[in-house]
Design a protein around this motif. Sequence first.
Motif, PDB file in Angstrom:
ATOM      1  N   ARG A  70       0.837  -1.205   0.000  1.00  0.00           N
ATOM      2  CA  ARG A  70       0.000   0.000   0.000  1.00  0.00           C
ATOM      3  C   ARG A  70       0.872   1.255   0.000  1.00  0.00           C
ATOM      4  O   ARG A  70       0.610   2.212  -0.732  1.00  0.00           O
ATOM      5  CB  ARG A  70      -0.941   0.006   1.210  1.00  0.00           C
ATOM      6  N   ALA A  71       1.948   1.254   0.785  1.00  0.00           N
ATOM      7  CA  ALA A  71       2.846   2.413   0.839  1.00  0.00           C
ATOM      8  C   ALA A  71       3.481   2.672  -0.522  1.00  0.00           C
ATOM      9  O   ALA A  71       3.590   3.825  -0.954  1.00  0.00           O
ATOM     10  CB  ALA A  71       3.927   2.198   1.895  1.00  0.00           C
ATOM     11  N   ALA A  72       3.884   1.612  -1.212  1.00  0.00           N
ATOM     12  CA  ALA A  72       4.491   1.778  -2.536  1.00  0.00           C
ATOM     13  C   ALA A  72       3.478   2.302  -3.536  1.00  0.00           C
ATOM     14  O   ALA A  72       3.774   3.218  -4.317  1.00  0.00           O
ATOM     15  CB  ALA A  72       5.077   0.453  -3.016  1.00  0.00           C
ATOM     16  N   ALA A  73       2.275   1.764  -3.515  1.00  0.00           N
ATOM     17  CA  ALA A  73       1.240   2.230  -4.437  1.00  0.00           C
ATOM     18  C   ALA A  73       0.872   3.681  -4.153  1.00  0.00           C
ATOM     19  O   ALA A  73       0.719   4.488  -5.075  1.00  0.00           O
ATOM     20  CB  ALA A  73       0.009   1.334  -4.349  1.00  0.00           C
ATOM     21  N   GLN A  74       0.776   4.041  -2.884  1.00  0.00           N
ATOM     22  CA  GLN A  74       0.451   5.418  -2.522  1.00  0.00           C
ATOM     23  C   GLN A  74       1.577   6.371  -2.926  1.00  0.00           C
ATOM     24  O   GLN A  74       1.316   7.491  -3.385  1.00  0.00           O
ATOM     25  CB  GLN A  74       0.171   5.530  -1.025  1.00  0.00           C
ATOM     26  N   ALA A  75       2.825   5.943  -2.775  1.00  0.00           N
ATOM     27  CA  ALA A  75       3.959   6.776  -3.196  1.00  0.00           C
ATOM     28  C   ALA A  75       3.895   7.041  -4.695  1.00  0.00           C
ATOM     29  O   ALA A  75       4.142   8.149  -5.159  1.00  0.00           O
ATOM     30  CB  ALA A  75       5.280   6.111  -2.821  1.00  0.00           C
ATOM     31  N   TYR A  76       3.529   6.021  -5.456  1.00  0.00           N
ATOM     32  CA  TYR A  76       3.422   6.181  -6.898  1.00  0.00           C
ATOM     33  C   TYR A  76       2.280   7.132  -7.256  1.00  0.00           C
ATOM     34  O   TYR A  76       2.428   7.993  -8.121  1.00  0.00           O
ATOM     35  CB  TYR A  76       3.217   4.821  -7.568  1.00  0.00           C
ATOM     36  N   VAL A  77       1.150   7.007  -6.565  1.00  0.00           N
ATOM     37  CA  VAL A  77       0.020   7.907  -6.823  1.00  0.00           C
ATOM     38  C   VAL A  77       0.416   9.346  -6.505  1.00  0.00           C
ATOM     39  O   VAL A  77       0.071  10.279  -7.243  1.00  0.00           O
ATOM     40  CB  VAL A  77      -1.222   7.447  -6.029  1.00  0.00           C
ATOM     41  N   ARG A  78       1.177   9.550  -5.421  1.00  0.00           N
ATOM     42  CA  ARG A  78       1.656  10.903  -5.102  1.00  0.00           C
ATOM     43  C   ARG A  78       2.586  11.413  -6.202  1.00  0.00           C
ATOM     44  O   ARG A  78       2.531  12.590  -6.575  1.00  0.00           O
ATOM     45  CB  ARG A  78       2.349  10.924  -3.748  1.00  0.00           C
ATOM     46  N   LEU A  79       3.442  10.532  -6.721  1.00  0.00           N
ATOM     47  CA  LEU A  79       4.329  10.924  -7.821  1.00  0.00           C
ATOM     48  C   LEU A  79       3.504  11.332  -9.043  1.00  0.00           C
ATOM     49  O   LEU A  79       3.800  12.342  -9.689  1.00  0.00           O
ATOM     50  CB  LEU A  79       5.286   9.788  -8.172  1.00  0.00           C
ATOM     51  N   LEU A  80       2.471  10.574  -9.366  1.00  0.00           N
ATOM     52  CA  LEU A  80       1.613  10.934 -10.497  1.00  0.00           C
ATOM     53  C   LEU A  80       0.962  12.297 -10.286  1.00  0.00           C
ATOM     54  O   LEU A  80       0.904  13.119 -11.201  1.00  0.00           O
ATOM     55  CB  LEU A  80       0.523   9.881 -10.700  1.00  0.00           C
ATOM     56  N   SER A  81       0.474  12.542  -9.084  1.00  0.00           N
ATOM     57  CA  SER A  81      -0.166  13.825  -8.785  1.00  0.00           C
ATOM     58  C   SER A  81       0.814  14.979  -8.924  1.00  0.00           C
ATOM     59  O   SER A  81       0.486  16.024  -9.496  1.00  0.00           O
ATOM     60  CB  SER A  81      -0.755  13.818  -7.375  1.00  0.00           C
ATOM     61  N   ALA A  82       2.019  14.796  -8.413  1.00  0.00           N
ATOM     62  CA  ALA A  82       3.034  15.844  -8.517  1.00  0.00           C
ATOM     63  C   ALA A  82       3.424  16.088  -9.973  1.00  0.00           C
ATOM     64  O   ALA A  82       3.581  17.232 -10.403  1.00  0.00           O
ATOM     65  CB  ALA A  82       4.270  15.470  -7.700  1.00  0.00           C
TER      66      ALA A  82
END
Length: 75
Positions: free
Chosen positions: A6-18
Amino acid sequence: MTDPERAAAQAYVRLLSATRAVLDDGRPVPALPLLTVPMAEADRALAALGMAGNEAAFFRLVGRLRPVAPGGKPD
């Protein structure tokens, strides 16, 4: 989904948002350094899972976190 997954997926989603925010600004080249922190966070999380180089499995995790609706947009 495990906590590290979950942490890895959330980090990727944050990267996409940025990334979207930088590109929406219309001046992506000067703003690219703003992506350094979210890219590093996503890289660390992916490496911690042992998924570096296994994008297919990782994107399945991301899809479980943020399902894509018909038409290609996240729900």
